[in-house]
Motif scaffolding. Structure first.
Motif, PDB file in Angstrom:
ATOM      1  N   PRO A  20       0.827  -1.214   0.000  1.00 35.87           N
ATOM      2  CA  PRO A  20       0.000   0.000   0.000  1.00 35.87           C
ATOM      3  C   PRO A  20       0.858   1.259   0.000  1.00 35.87           C
ATOM      4  CG  PRO A  20       0.085  -0.968   2.189  1.00 35.87           C
ATOM      5  CD  PRO A  20       0.780  -1.943   1.285  1.00 35.87           C
ATOM      6  N   LEU A  21       0.255   2.367  -0.432  1.00 38.71           N
ATOM      7  CA  LEU A  21       0.958   3.643  -0.335  1.00 38.71           C
ATOM      8  C   LEU A  21       1.292   3.921   1.128  1.00 38.71           C
ATOM      9  CD1 LEU A  21      -0.926   6.131  -2.702  1.00 38.71           C
ATOM     10  CD2 LEU A  21       1.458   5.444  -2.855  1.00 38.71           C
ATOM     11  N   PRO A  22       2.540   4.297   1.433  1.00 38.15           N
ATOM     12  CA  PRO A  22       2.871   4.593   2.835  1.00 38.15           C
ATOM     13  C   PRO A  22       2.183   5.876   3.292  1.00 38.15           C
ATOM     14  CG  PRO A  22       4.695   5.209   1.403  1.00 38.15           C
ATOM     15  CD  PRO A  22       3.690   4.505   0.530  1.00 38.15           C
ATOM     16  N   ASN A  23       1.839   5.924   4.555  1.00 36.16           N
ATOM     17  CA  ASN A  23       1.238   7.117   5.139  1.00 36.16           C
ATOM     18  C   ASN A  23       2.351   8.009   5.680  1.00 36.16           C
ATOM     19  OD1 ASN A  23      -0.067   9.034   6.764  1.00 36.16           O
ATOM     20  ND2 ASN A  23      -1.751   7.633   7.211  1.00 36.16           N
ATOM     21  N   LEU A  24       2.502   9.183   5.104  1.00 35.43           N
ATOM     22  CA  LEU A  24       3.603  10.080   5.463  1.00 35.43           C
ATOM     23  C   LEU A  24       3.107  11.292   6.246  1.00 35.43           C
ATOM     24  CD1 LEU A  24       5.508  10.040   2.034  1.00 35.43           C
ATOM     25  CD2 LEU A  24       5.737   8.468   3.958  1.00 35.43           C
ATOM     26  N   THR A  25       2.032  11.130   6.983  1.00 38.86           N
ATOM     27  CA  THR A  25       1.410  12.270   7.675  1.00 38.86           C
ATOM     28  C   THR A  25       2.390  12.999   8.582  1.00 38.86           C
ATOM     29  OG1 THR A  25      -0.683  11.060   7.664  1.00 38.86           O
ATOM     30  CG2 THR A  25      -0.512  12.947   9.151  1.00 38.86           C
ATOM     31  N   GLY A  26       3.324  12.291   9.200  1.00 44.21           N
ATOM     32  CA  GLY A  26       4.229  12.929  10.151  1.00 44.21           C
ATOM     33  C   GLY A  26       5.282  13.815   9.530  1.00 44.21           C
ATOM     34  N   MET A  27       5.457  13.741   8.202  1.00 49.65           N
ATOM     35  CA  MET A  27       6.525  14.510   7.547  1.00 49.65           C
ATOM     36  C   MET A  27       6.023  15.918   7.229  1.00 49.65           C
ATOM     37  SD  MET A  27       8.267  11.677   5.057  1.00 49.65           S
ATOM     38  CE  MET A  27       8.947  10.156   5.708  1.00 49.65           C
ATOM     39  N   THR A  28       5.886  16.729   8.241  1.00 50.10           N
ATOM     40  CA  THR A  28       5.240  18.033   8.088  1.00 50.10           C
ATOM     41  C   THR A  28       6.096  19.062   7.348  1.00 50.10           C
ATOM     42  OG1 THR A  28       6.063  18.641  10.278  1.00 50.10           O
ATOM     43  CG2 THR A  28       3.835  17.725  10.146  1.00 50.10           C
ATOM     44  N   ILE A  29       7.421  18.809   7.228  1.00 50.02           N
ATOM     45  CA  ILE A  29       8.258  19.771   6.513  1.00 50.02           C
ATOM     46  C   ILE A  29       8.732  19.201   5.174  1.00 50.02           C
ATOM     47  CG2 ILE A  29       9.014  20.903   8.631  1.00 50.02           C
ATOM     48  CD1 ILE A  29      11.677  19.470   8.369  1.00 50.02           C
ATOM     49  N   LEU A  30       8.068  18.152   4.696  1.00 48.76           N
ATOM     50  CA  LEU A  30       8.438  17.532   3.426  1.00 48.76           C
ATOM     51  C   LEU A  30       8.193  18.497   2.271  1.00 48.76           C
ATOM     52  CD1 LEU A  30       9.406  14.870   2.118  1.00 48.76           C
ATOM     53  CD2 LEU A  30       6.997  14.245   1.864  1.00 48.76           C
ATOM     54  N   ASN A  31       9.241  18.743   1.477  1.00 49.00           N
ATOM     55  CA  ASN A  31       9.129  19.623   0.312  1.00 49.00           C
ATOM     56  C   ASN A  31       8.922  18.860  -0.986  1.00 49.00           C
ATOM     57  OD1 ASN A  31      11.802  21.442   1.794  1.00 49.00           O
ATOM     58  ND2 ASN A  31       9.665  22.067   1.837  1.00 49.00           N
ATOM     59  N   TYR A  32       9.672  17.781  -1.150  1.00 46.64           N
ATOM     60  CA  TYR A  32       9.729  17.101  -2.449  1.00 46.64           C
ATOM     61  C   TYR A  32       9.443  15.613  -2.223  1.00 46.64           C
ATOM     62  CZ  TYR A  32      11.421  16.641  -7.303  1.00 46.64           C
ATOM     63  OH  TYR A  32      11.520  16.437  -8.653  1.00 46.64           O
ATOM     64  N   LEU A  33       8.392  15.110  -2.883  1.00 46.35           N
ATOM     65  CA  LEU A  33       8.008  13.704  -2.736  1.00 46.35           C
ATOM     66  C   LEU A  33       7.886  13.076  -4.124  1.00 46.35           C
ATOM     67  CD1 LEU A  33       7.015  11.232  -1.155  1.00 46.35           C
ATOM     68  CD2 LEU A  33       4.702  12.204  -1.239  1.00 46.35           C
ATOM     69  N   ASP A  34       8.643  12.015  -4.356  1.00 43.80           N
ATOM     70  CA  ASP A  34       8.591  11.301  -5.636  1.00 43.80           C
ATOM     71  C   ASP A  34       8.530   9.803  -5.357  1.00 43.80           C
ATOM     72  OD1 ASP A  34       8.753  10.312  -8.187  1.00 43.80           O
ATOM     73  OD2 ASP A  34      10.566  11.412  -8.741  1.00 43.80           O
ATOM     74  N   MET A  35       7.353   9.199  -5.610  1.00 44.35           N
ATOM     75  CA  MET A  35       7.181   7.749  -5.451  1.00 44.35           C
ATOM     76  C   MET A  35       6.749   7.118  -6.777  1.00 44.35           C
ATOM     77  SD  MET A  35       5.638   7.205  -1.597  1.00 44.35           S
ATOM     78  CE  MET A  35       4.094   8.063  -1.806  1.00 44.35           C
TER      79      MET A  35
END
Length: 946
Positions: A272-287
């Motif tokens: 499943p798609l991982p849940n990244l809710t805790g990454m509040t300062i994430l700028n760039y996401l590429d999956m």
């Protein structure tokens, strides 16, 4: 002996001991100089410290630093470097002419060797200096495994081994053997763009580590992401993209709350798609490009309020796109193409004013609601909204190109008109800048046209140069682009102050600041490296310094004459030693000077394992080149079978008189051939350049070409298992040429006529007459004359004349199709690729290809296990553009997997011989002939029907 003479000798001995360290430093530095070309002009005299040689720093008359960045040094680092016992810093960055392997003696130094052309294995002695804190060996050509001894460098905070050819597993500690898990002080693990394989060890990470950057992109890592990665809560950048990782992304990855850039794309994740809710300062996401379980766009996307870039193409997303996705405050880019998104696209009433690109192409979107005027670049190509109507809306236009160009503007002045090679700086002054490319491995933005960002970068660069008191007037940034590695590349021009040219000291100091990460860019740019161009416009020196050797203190007036004589004797011995060293260096750097001087063809070839034969020797082993020994002829000349005195059978290619190949070309070819040694490559035994003859002597391969076996000329029947083994052998041979040869080699004429079968039907790649070595820095080779064989030739290379290793991959894909069809690449006007594609039906058994398969395998009773995957690999190899084709290492891995699927051990030696098959070689054609080469004009034999 008189007591005064004894006392004098003791005093002289003490004086020599006191001065020996300084004198020996000069001796060993002189030895290094003998191995290098283009050393600074002021490297004259006998006192590098007192004469202040460029790039040499001394403490108490001992050499402690050598910094010579970007001055076009050419040569190798000899073991003499290890004798400079006080040397603390060695910076030879950006000297692309520095080649060879690292001597183990370098293990006692601090090192910055970025962007050279070093190769070979990393010495285990790198781990011998536990005080070392910075180790950057990126952008070279190192091979082999990462030395576990690096784990001994417990104070290391920066470890950069990226952009090499390192292979094998990531080492971790095991009992007394150290490993990288011991580097608890490390902040940076930069291992991207190598050939590392195996799983990421769970032992590598722990809660005790303080890592900020873990960059493992573009390797061959397999298995799952270890759960222990979630314990390293200091991580800020994580790149695991372009590997073969699989399974679930661990749920505890959202513990990494300091992550601002996360790259997981181009793997085989299928959970499943991982849940990244805790990454509040994430700028760039590429999956992107993974096989996650089908899901709706999760609501936590919109909770990532710092997000600037969302890359999720081909991730099995479905359903409607929520409008609040576009209202994230900083969002710039949303790429969701190649999914199953549907419904009506609604950007919402207040989408982010930073939004510059929305790519929803190749989905099932049927409508678009526009509540307010949008300025973002919207792409809906290959959606029903564009396919099912005659709409001319901009978002359905195939021809649009985004414009993200940038160049530092002039500083309120008019650009000057400059002379040849000069450039007008932003301050409108003509000068010769120091140039190169800044490459950022994980920028947190995607809008490359944002001028504010580059203004900030320019300002921070100047602040760094000024704080380090460097002679820089201003800098210019231009041509920001994203390369195939998803790195941001920016051209950097650095202009000198006070003069129109830099001197060598200024260039080396600037190179040092950029290579050892002294300069810290704005945080939005992330980790970087700099690759400089050689600087060829140094300030002229008015004259060289010439100073005599300082004698030191004369002990006693009465002993003056004796000391002078003694020193003269020492000087004589030293001069003799240096003369011998110089002669050895001359032989090493130009060892061909005595070889056929009348023809001006250079000196004796630099061969590795190949032998020089006389004409009389080869005449004897071929019975005076008798007709009985003649086994064919080709464009090169006649080919003879011979038997050496030791009984070895050889094939001798004898150039015809009047051949267009000159002595220099002949020498280049044999030097190239002598460097390649692999069980799946035909070996060069030797050569003859004697009595006006040019001959190449190869090992004799008894069963001829793969072409002959597929056509039935040899009478050898190749079953499916044997064809897989032949494919793997040939692929491994090409992988060696591309990735392990020194330098890497493009074969340029891969075809079934150039793949030979030995007595056990093992494949050997042959005929390197058209091969080209890759340059030290270039990844492409621009040619003025296209060469190869029609039908096998890469169409991209043919059209653009841009040659690279992917051209060989294309040709190998044609060979793979030949192996299953036994058809010529072009037969009766039909192209083998088109024939296979037209017959294919992936929904049916064996892809419905029985009609085009070779009857020998299609009508046999054996199961063709893995044939579908074999066809998939072949068709990936013949993709129209090189960037969509696999590397040969990837092809090798795929074939190994297919063989395992078919129940074969890919690493087992063949136990069968050609005697196990029907018949023996029957034809006169011989594998060493080169009649099928293409050189600007089409040969009739290239299109000859079977």
């Amino acid at each position: 002996m008189d007591i005064r003479i004894k006392l004098l000798l003791v005093l002289v001995f003490i004086h020599v001991l006191l001065a020996s360290g300084q004198n020996q430093d000069f001796v060993y530095l002189q030895a290094l100089k003998d191995n290098w070309k283009n050393t600074p002009p002021n490297w004259v005299g006998s006192d590098p410290c007192g004469d202040k040689w460029d790039g040499i720093t001394c403490t108490d008359s001992r050499i402690t630093s050598i910094t010579l960045a970007s001055i076009n040094l050419i040569g190798e680092i000899s073991g003499d470097i290890g004798q400079l016992t006080e040397l603390q810093m060695l910076d030879l960055s950006y000297n692309k002419g520095l080649i060879g392997s690292l001597t183990p003696d370098i293990g006692s130094l601090k090192k910055i060797l970025v962007g050279c052309s070093f190769n070979g294995p990393l010495p285990d002695t790198l781990g011998s200096l536990p005080q070392l804190s910075y180790l950057a060996l990126n952008s070279n050509g190192f091979t082999g495994k990462i030395p576990p001894s690096i784990g001994n460098l417990t104070k290391l905070y920066w470890l950069d081994l990226a952009d090499n050819k390192l292979s094998g597993p990531i080492p971790v500690s095991d009992g007394p053997t150290p490993g990288l898990d011991l580097l608890l002080s490390a902040k940076h693990f930069h291992f991207g763009k190598n050939q590392l394989s195996g799983p990421i060890p769970s032992q590598l990470f722990s809660s005790k580590m303080t890592l900020k950057h873990v960059l493992f992109e573009d390797n061959q890592l397999t298995g799952t992401i270890p759960l222990t990665l979630g314990l390293v809560q200091t991580l800020e950048v994580l790149r695991l993209d372009r590997n073969m990782l699989s399974g679930d992304v661990p749920s505890n990855i959202n513990n990494l709350t300091l992550i601002n850039q996360l790259f997981l794309s181009n793997n085989k994740f299928d959970g499943p798609l991982p849940n990244l809710t805790g990454m509040t300062i994430l700028n760039y996401l590429d999956m992107s490009n993974n096989s996650f379980k089908p899901s709706q766009i999760p609501p936590w996307f919109s909770s990532l309020q710092s997000l600037t870039t969302l890359m999720m193409q081909e991730t099995q997303l479905q359903g409607e796109v929520p409008a609040d996705l576009f209202s994230i405050p900083q969002i710039e880019t949303v790429v969701l193409r190649n999914n199953r998104l549907n419904g009506t696209l609604d950007l919402g009433a207040s989408y982010s004013n930073h939004l510059s690109l929305i790519d929803m192409s190749n989905n099932f979107i049927s409508g678009f609601t526009q509540r307010s005027r949008y300025t973002a670049d919207l792409i809906l190509i290959s959606n029903p909204i564009c396919l099912e109507s005659e709409t001319t809306a901009p978002y359905c236009d195939h021809s649009r190109e985004s414009n993200s160009s940038y160049s530092t503007p002039s500083d309120n002045c008019i650009a000057a008109t400059c002379g040849l090679d000069e450039i007008s700086s932003p301050n409108c002054k003509c000068s010769y800048p120091y140039t190169g490319t800044l490459t950022f491995r994980a920028p947190s933005f995607s809008n490359l046209g944002n001028s504010t960002i580059y203004t900030s970068l320019q300002s921070s660069l100047m602040s760094s140069f000024e704080s380090n008191q460097l002679p820089v007037d201003t800098v210019s940034l231009s041509h920001p682009t994203k390369n195939s590695d998803d790195y941001l590349e920016v051209t950097l021009d650095i202009f000198p102050s006070g003069d129109e040219r830099f001197n060598r000291s200024g260039i080396s100091r600037i190179g040092f600041v950029l290579s050892n990460q002294t300069y810290k860019p704005p945080h939005v740019f992330g980790p970087y490296f700099f690759i400089a161009n050689n600087y060829d416009s140094f300030s002229d020196l008015s004259k060289r310094k010439h100073k005599s050797i300082s004698i030191g203190v004369i002990i006693g007036v009465s002993a003056g004459g004796f000391v002078l004589v003694l020193l003269l004797v020492i000087a004589g011995i030293y001069a003799y030693h240096q003369k011998g060293r110089a002669e050895r260096a001359t032989i090493k750097n130009s060892p061909f000077a005595s070889w056929d001087p009348d023809k001006g063809s250079g000196g004796r070839p630099q061969l590795k394992g190949a032998r020089s034969f006389t004409f009389e020797e080869l005449k004897a082993c071929t019975n005076n080149f008798s007709a009985a020994a003649n086994i064919g002829s080709g464009g090169y000349g006649m080919v003879y079978r011979g038997s050496l005195p030791n009984g070895q059978l050889v094939a001798i290619k004898r150039a015809q008189h009047g051949s267009t190949q000159g002595g220099l070309e002949f020498k280049t070819e044999i030097e190239l051939l002598s460097r390649v040694h692999h069980k799946n490559l035909v070996s060069l035994v030797g050569f003859c350049f004697d009595a006006g003859e040019q001959m190449l002597v190869y090992e004799y391969i008894v069963n001829g070409t793969l072409k002959d076996s597929l056509s039935g000329r040899t009478g050898i029947r190749l079953d499916w298992m044997r064809r897989l083994k032949i494919t793997l052998g040939a692929a491994r041979g090409l992988q060696y040429l591309h990735e392990l040869a020194d330098p890497p080699i493009i074969h340029r004429d891969v075809k079934s006529n150039n793949i030979l079968l030995d007595e056990r039907l093992n494949a050997k790649v042959s005929d390197f007459g058209l091969s080209k070595p890759l340059g030290e820095a270039d990844q492409t080779h621009v040619t003025t004359q296209v060469k190869g064989t029609m039908g096998y030739m890469d169409p991209e290379y043919y059209m653009t004349q841009q040659l690279n290793e992917k051209s060989d991959v294309y040709s190998f894909g044609i060979v793979m199709l030949e192996l299953i069809t036994a058809r010529n690449p072009i037969e009766k006007g039909k192209y083998i690729v088109r024939q296979v594609k037209e017959a294919m039906d992936t929904r049916k058994d064996l892809y419905n290809l029985r009609e085009v398969l070779d009857p020998i395998i299609s009508l046999s009773s054996e199961q063709l296990q893995g044939l579908e995957r074999f066809v998939d690999v072949a068709l990936r190899c013949v993709e129209e553009t090189g960037n969509r084709r696999p590397k040969m290492s990837e092809v090798v891995k795929e074939i190994e997997n297919i063989m395992e699927l078919a129940g074969m051990n890919p690493n087992a030696e063949s136990a069968s011989t050609s005697e196990s098959y029907e018949g023996k070689s029957k034809g006169n054609n011989h594998p060493y002939l080169t009649d099928f080469s293409y050189s600007g004009g089409l040969l009739a034999s290239d299109l000859e029907a079977k």
